[in-house]
Design an enzyme around this catalytic site. Structure first.
Site, PDB file in Angstrom:
ATOM      1  N   GLY A   8       0.750  -1.337   0.080  1.00 50.19           N
ATOM      2  CA  GLY A   8      -0.013  -0.091   0.138  1.00 50.19           C
ATOM      3  C   GLY A   8       0.812   1.181  -0.081  1.00 50.19           C
ATOM      4  N   GLY A  11      -0.264   4.805  -0.851  1.00 51.85           N
ATOM      5  CA  GLY A  11      -1.429   5.503   0.025  1.00 51.85           C
ATOM      6  C   GLY A  11      -0.953   6.497   0.780  1.00 51.85           C
ATOM      7  CG  ASP A  52      -4.431  -8.341  -5.182  1.00 49.83           C
ATOM      8  OD1 ASP A  52      -4.513  -8.083  -3.870  1.00 49.83           O
ATOM      9  OD2 ASP A  52      -5.377  -8.379  -5.762  1.00 49.83           O
ATOM     10  CE1 TYR A 141      -9.611   0.574   8.404  1.00 48.31           C
ATOM     11  CE2 TYR A 141     -10.503   1.744  10.101  1.00 48.31           C
ATOM     12  CZ  TYR A 141      -9.378   1.463   9.401  1.00 48.31           C
ATOM     13  OH  TYR A 141      -8.234   1.959   9.494  1.00 48.31           O
TER      14      TYR A 141
END
Ligand code: NAD
Ligand code: SER
Length: 314
Positions: A8, A11, A52, A141
């Protein structure tokens, strides 16, 4: 010398952490990765792999190819997007973390991954929220964050994987926009103040949430990764905070710099429900005691810096 794979990496956190770690440890030792590649300073200043995190083979191959000894796992689906796409949030946040921990176990890597204030829920004490307390979150989440904390504990205790993490509050930064969270308003308000001198808050007046400026968040990650593991009791879920405010307080602080800035409210009930279920303010004594957590930015100092940096950017 550390060799670190960052998931990530394009981000909000990854885009800044990758550059800071490259400064510290050398560009070739910090491998950025993302689910896809778009040209940014992260992809142009050092190694970058397509990874991924729901695909264990891709993680394994990147870790092996670069012979990494740490993985900083940032790939995730955040709270607001997670409520719109709970299945995706479970898959990326849980299966992704499981894959990372398995690769770490097989290759003898340490793992840093952040939890969140979202790991708490409506039954958690709201003020001065303790380190060890009730955790019954009501968002997907939040469910993945609590389960993630426990899974990281499990891999440390059962397999000796050196897992570490903090419960981040809302993070505020000017480099990369936030990726679909409930606290994103506290970033967007600065952009709108500078661009249009108006902002409509989707979060109601009086809603307190913990927040932190990105330089402190980056320091938290690096300081905890460098801390003596033998001194860490709460290794995967340290409460950390730098400030707590509600929309009217950040508005008033920005108004000190932009006197004709105006704000009204159009409360988004989905975001508000999430915000109402989170703490007002965390107690981060354990992070201070166990590894010397000590944030540098309060609301006033952050606002001055955000406005200066964003003025140049915009
Ligand atoms: P972000 O949304 O800005 O970045 C996450 C990145 O993950 C994105 O670039 C996205 O493309 C990538 N991603 C999504 N699915 C993926 C997949 N299957 N494989 C690989 N990459 C994938 O998030 P962030 O703000 O940088 O957050 C990083 C971590 O910190 C997350 O675990 C998040 O929960 C946690 N955290 C963030 C905040 C905050 O305010 N930013 C607060 C608390 C905790
Ligand atoms: N900033 C994050 C969110 O709002 C907190 O984890 O989702």
């Amino acid at each position: 010398m550390k060799k670190i794979l960052i998931t990530g990496a394009l981000g909000q956190i990854g885009s800044e952490l990758t550059m800071k770690l490259r400064d510290m440890y050398g560009s070739n030792n910090i491998i950025g990765s993302g689910i896809n590649k778009r040209k940014t300073e992260v992809t142009e200043t050092g190694p970058f792999e397509i990874v991924d995190v729901t695909n264990a083979k891709e993680i394994y191959e990147a870790a092996k190819k670069h012979n990494v000894d740490w993985i900083v796992h940032l790939a995730a689906i955040l709270s607001a997007t997670g409520e719109k796409k709970p299945e995706l949030a479970w898959n990326v946040n849980m299966n992704g973390l499981y894959n990372i921990l398995e690769v770490a176990r097989e290759n003898g890597c340490g793992v840093f991954t952040p939890s969140s204030i979202a790991a708490f829920g409506p039954s958690t004490p709201k003020d001065n929220t303790p380190q060890d307390t009730l955790q019954r979150p009501e968002t997907m989440y939040g469910v993945t964050k609590v389960a993630g904390e426990l899974l990281c504990d499990y891999y440390f205790k059962k397999y000796g994987v050196d897992t570490r993490g903090v419960r981040f509050p809302g993070l505020i930064s000017y480099k990369t926009l936030p990726g679909g969270g409930t606290t994103d308003y506290a970033v967007h308000i600065y952009y709108e103040a500078l661009k249009n001198k108006r902002y409509t808050s989707p979060i109601a007046r009086g809603t307190y949430m913990d927040m932190m400026y990105m330089p402190d968040a980056i320091d938290a990650i690096i300081n905890l990764m460098e801390a003596d593991g033998a001194k860490l009791t709460h290794r995967n879920a340290f409460n950390v905070t730098a400030m707590s405010f509600e929309p009217n307080e950040i508005y008033n602080e920005i108004k000190r710099h932009i006197p004709d800035f105006q704000m009204d409210y159009d409360v988004d009930e989905n975001l508000q429900k999430i915000a109402d279920s989170w703490p007002n303010s965390l107690n981060d004594t354990m992070a201070r005691d166990e590894w010397g957590w000590n944030p540098k930015y309060d609301l006033a100092k952050m606002t001055q810096d955000m406005l200066e940096k964003l003025k140049t950017k915009i």
